[in-house]
Design a protein around this motif. Structure first.
Motif, PDB file in Angstrom:
ATOM      1  N   THR A 136       0.814  -1.214   0.000  1.00 33.08           N
ATOM      2  CA  THR A 136       0.000   0.000   0.000  1.00 33.08           C
ATOM      3  C   THR A 136       0.849   1.266   0.000  1.00 33.08           C
ATOM      4  O   THR A 136       0.493   2.267  -0.631  1.00 33.08           O
ATOM      5  CB  THR A 136      -0.933  -0.004   1.223  1.00 33.08           C
ATOM      6  N   VAL A 137       1.996   1.238   0.689  1.00 30.51           N
ATOM      7  CA  VAL A 137       2.827   2.444   0.814  1.00 30.51           C
ATOM      8  C   VAL A 137       4.089   2.364  -0.043  1.00 30.51           C
ATOM      9  O   VAL A 137       4.975   3.199   0.103  1.00 30.51           O
ATOM     10  CB  VAL A 137       3.208   2.678   2.287  1.00 30.51           C
ATOM     11  N   ALA A 171      -4.376  -3.442  -2.812  1.00 32.56           N
ATOM     12  CA  ALA A 171      -3.888  -3.819  -1.478  1.00 32.56           C
ATOM     13  C   ALA A 171      -4.644  -3.057  -0.399  1.00 32.56           C
ATOM     14  O   ALA A 171      -5.018  -3.621   0.645  1.00 32.56           O
ATOM     15  CB  ALA A 171      -2.387  -3.551  -1.375  1.00 32.56           C
ATOM     16  N   ALA A 172      -4.894  -1.750  -0.638  1.00 29.04           N
ATOM     17  CA  ALA A 172      -5.616  -0.953   0.347  1.00 29.04           C
ATOM     18  C   ALA A 172      -7.045  -1.456   0.531  1.00 29.04           C
ATOM     19  O   ALA A 172      -7.569  -1.489   1.654  1.00 29.04           O
ATOM     20  CB  ALA A 172      -5.618   0.518  -0.076  1.00 29.04           C
ATOM     21  N   LEU A 191     -10.280  -6.563   5.552  1.00 24.11           N
ATOM     22  CA  LEU A 191      -9.798  -7.257   6.748  1.00 24.11           C
ATOM     23  C   LEU A 191     -10.055  -6.432   8.006  1.00 24.11           C
ATOM     24  O   LEU A 191     -10.450  -6.970   9.051  1.00 24.11           O
ATOM     25  CB  LEU A 191      -8.298  -7.551   6.620  1.00 24.11           C
ATOM     26  N   ALA A 192      -9.827  -5.117   7.903  1.00 26.01           N
ATOM     27  CA  ALA A 192     -10.021  -4.257   9.070  1.00 26.01           C
ATOM     28  C   ALA A 192     -11.482  -4.207   9.488  1.00 26.01           C
ATOM     29  O   ALA A 192     -11.788  -3.956  10.668  1.00 26.01           O
ATOM     30  CB  ALA A 192      -9.505  -2.854   8.781  1.00 26.01           C
ATOM     31  N   ALA A 199      -4.794  -4.549  10.612  1.00 23.36           N
ATOM     32  CA  ALA A 199      -5.035  -4.114   9.236  1.00 23.36           C
ATOM     33  C   ALA A 199      -5.427  -2.646   9.166  1.00 23.36           C
ATOM     34  O   ALA A 199      -5.298  -2.013   8.117  1.00 23.36           O
ATOM     35  CB  ALA A 199      -6.142  -4.974   8.605  1.00 23.36           C
ATOM     36  N   HIS A 200      -5.895  -2.086  10.264  1.00 22.63           N
ATOM     37  CA  HIS A 200      -6.328  -0.686  10.256  1.00 22.63           C
ATOM     38  C   HIS A 200      -5.116   0.236  10.367  1.00 22.63           C
ATOM     39  O   HIS A 200      -4.222   0.001  11.181  1.00 22.63           O
ATOM     40  CB  HIS A 200      -7.288  -0.429  11.421  1.00 22.63           C
ATOM     41  N   PRO A 201      -5.065   1.307   9.559  1.00 25.88           N
ATOM     42  CA  PRO A 201      -3.889   2.203   9.591  1.00 25.88           C
ATOM     43  C   PRO A 201      -3.603   2.802  10.959  1.00 25.88           C
ATOM     44  O   PRO A 201      -2.454   3.152  11.250  1.00 25.88           O
ATOM     45  CB  PRO A 201      -4.265   3.299   8.578  1.00 25.88           C
TER      46      PRO A 201
END
Length: 656
Positions: free
Chosen positions: A331-332, A344-345, A351-352, A366-368
């Motif tokens: 993602t990054v 991916a995001a 998932l989050a 999974a959460h940022p």
């Protein structure tokens, strides 16, 4: 064997065969019939009783002998007699505490708990009496402080005990005082005592994990039978072979199963596991390159399908944590395409968003908001050591910094995050003190006197179990006996000059001032007037001959002698270093050097060359430059920081 699993019905886990039941409302003390013998035996072998099977056998045998002496020619079974004795603690007073202590303690605790309940006390108060009256809390506390796998298990046990007390308090508050009966009903309603108020229903979007035996009568679209290895499928070892418990049946002893019968039984069990699948069966195994390594089971060839070889390592482990890590990195990743980063995001977002029936996230990482960023290594604004002042080091610190692991030294010595002192360290301290008293003349060189002194302080050392304390005390006795033999031994023309001699010298090492501090266990004067240093060791391991030749601690002692560390005990003159030696009091000497009666001795010759100065310069440079990089080796076996060390597999996840 490995159990089949399939999506669609979640909930079961290996070992969860029965419910978590506590003792019934009748406790020992209410009469022999109040509690079944099986329950009493379970309590005695639990952490509350602390007894093992040997203690139970000895107690049961003694109680049966007591019955026979009282005129009962055919006494009841041992477990029945033990249950009666726990119900009537007075019967245990006459028995040897070596095997009856656990039963006596449990009987007293259960009687106190019963009186608490009869007097109107709560179930929580009765539980506290049981918990606080045993050595179990202290054992868990010590294990938790030591860390490692045992510490993690202790943490989980403490969490479970806390959950049990919370359940007891909640049951009392919700029903207004039904006491132990209500708590038992509460526990009986749960698979495992926890914060939920009702039994969880089976999930249809989860995987069920179970043994092959438990899968009988069930079916799924997909079943995975993992670990189909020779030696596991089939497992041809006799069941309960030590005491041949597998031969005990309703009608007495049966003939033991033959290898052929065991093989047929294992094949039937594998058939049960394989036939649980309606649509698809996956069986996995590992094949080692060598024939004497792990090999697939013979049962694989009986499935009618040729096994497919999969060589090489998987791109990543098939688990949630590696999947989340890869998605987060993608993602990054500025090198990844926008479409790939977006995909991916989106997967991370799915998932989050997953949660269980109580609303708790199933994949919180999974959460940022739970991501940890990685930056370049940082440096403290305040240096660890002032470059204008000498770097203070000890001989053991020099060994850690130069030859072992600089990170272990920093975390243990500077951060002071090392594990608490162990019983082994206490063992060494006691032996050193007693050896010093004999060498200095404060105590006679008499084993009986030293053992009396040892007895006075031994109970202050903390051991995991009474048998361990007794074993270590015997080792201490042997170590003291070896020391006394070594102490009176004629060592040529070497004469004692000082014991436990503290020193503090400042040396120049490669342009860096190094302050060396420490204590020499023993200093002797040899025939040439040189100083010879003796260091007593009480560990179980000894260095090799090559390691002794370059042993940093012995070398630092000799270097300190060269710089005036022992001038005061040599009448103000500066002796030269004449060598040093390690005396291993816990280990016996080789047969040709005296055998069991004498300690193992390893000698280092007088200093030759500048290698010690180079070690000091290297160690001091790492401290001043703050270069505390980890390195793996034998020292990792006793390190408290492996779970956070990037040089170890268990700690590599911290930085990767």
């Amino acid at each position: 064997g490995a159990g089949p699993g399939a999506p669609g019905a979640g909930g079961d886990a290996p070992g969860a065969e029965g419910d978590a039941h506590g003792p019934g409302p009748d406790v020992p003390g209410a009469g022999p019939g109040g509690v079944e013998a099986e329950t009493v035996i379970g309590l005695l072998t639990s952490p509350l009783g602390g007894m093992d099977t040997s203690d139970l056998r000895r107690l049961g045998r003694a109680l049966r002998d007591e019955e026979r002496a009282g005129g009962n020619r055919v006494p009841p079974p041992s477990d029945t007699l033990i249950a009666r004795a726990v119900a009537e603690p007075e019967r245990l007073v006459a028995h040897d505490p070596a095997y009856a202590r656990g039963a006596s303690r449990l009987a007293a605790l259960l009687r106190a708990a019963r009186r608490t309940l009869e007097g109107g006390g709560t179930a929580e108060e009765a539980l506290w009496l049981l918990w606080d009256g045993t050595p179990w809390p202290q054992r868990l506390e010590r294990a938790a402080f030591r860390g490692g796998a045992a510490g993690r298990n202790a943490d989980r046990d403490l969490d479970a005990v806390c959950a049990l007390f919370e359940t007891a308090a909640r049951a009392e508050e919700r029903t207004g005082g039904r006491g132990a009966l209500n708590l038992i009903e509460e526990l009986d309603a749960q698979d495992i005592a926890a914060d939920t108020l009702t039994r969880r229903t089976a999930r249809h979007d989860a995987v069920r994990l179970m043994t092959a035996h438990r899968s009988k009568g069930l079916e799924w679209r997909l079943v995975v039978v993992a670990g189909v290895q020779e030696g596991l499928w089939p497992d041809l070892r006799r069941r309960g072979s030590l005491l041949e418990a597998d031969r005990i049946g309703r009608d007495g002893l049966a003939e033991p199963l033959t290898p052929g019968a065991l093989l047929a039984e294992e094949r039937r069990l594998f058939y049960v596991a394989a036939t649980r699948a309606r649509d698809r069966l996956v069986a996995t195994a590992v094949k080692a390159p060598a024939d004497d390594g792990d090999q697939p089971s013979r049962f694989l060839s009986e499935l009618g399908v040729e096994p497919r070889d999969v060589t090489g390592r998987a791109r990543r482990p098939l688990a949630v944590a590696p999947l989340v890590a890869e998605l987060r990195a993608t993602t990054v990743d500025p090198q990844a395409s926008p479409a790939l980063r977006d995909a991916a995001a989106r997967r991370l977002a799915r998932l989050a968003a997953l949660a269980d029936e109580e609303g708790q996230p199933l994949v919180p990482t999974a959460h940022p908001s739970r991501w940890w960023g990685m930056d370049e290594p940082t440096r403290s604004a305040v240096p660890l050591r002032d470059r204008d002042r000498p770097v203070a080091l000890s001989g053991s610190a020099l060994d850690q910094l130069a030859n072992a692991c600089a990170l272990q030294w920093f975390l243990g010595r500077e951060v002071k995050a090392d594990a608490p002192a162990t019983a082994a360290q206490g063992f060494g301290n006691v032996i050193h003190v007693l050896a010093d008293e004999v060498a200095s003349g404060r105590s006679p060189a008499d084993l009986a006197v030293l053992m009396e002194r040892l007895d006075a302080v031994w109970d202050g050392l903390v051991f995991d179990a009474p048998w361990k304390s007794a074993q270590e005390k015997e080792h201490a006795r042997a170590a003291l006996e070896r020391f006394l033999h070594w102490h009176v031994l004629d060592r040529g023309e070497r004469q004692p000059a000082a014991t436990e001699h503290e020193f503090d010298v400042t040396l120049d090492a490669g342009g860096v001032q190094v302050r060396v501090r420490g204590s020499m266990d023993r200093v002797e004067r040899d025939a040439q007037g040189r100083a010879y240093v003796v260091d007593f060791k009480t560990g179980r391991q000894a260095p090799t001959r090559d390691e002794v030749a370059r042993h940093p601690q012995l070398a630092v002692y000799q270097l300190a002698v060269r710089e005036g560390a022992v001038d005061e005990v040599f009448d103000g003159t500066r002796p030269g270093p004449g060598g040093a030696e390690l005396v291993h009091l816990r280990q016996a000497a080789p047969a040709k050097e005296g055998g069991e009666a004498l300690p193992k001795v390893q000698r280092q010759e007088a200093l030759d060359g500048d290698w010690v100065g180079d070690l000091l310069a290297t160690a001091a440079g790492r401290v001043l430059d703050e270069r505390f990089t980890p390195s793996a080796g034998r020292h990792c076996d006793h390190c408290a920081f492996t779970s956070a060390c990037s040089a170890r597999p268990e700690g590599r996840q911290i930085v990767e």
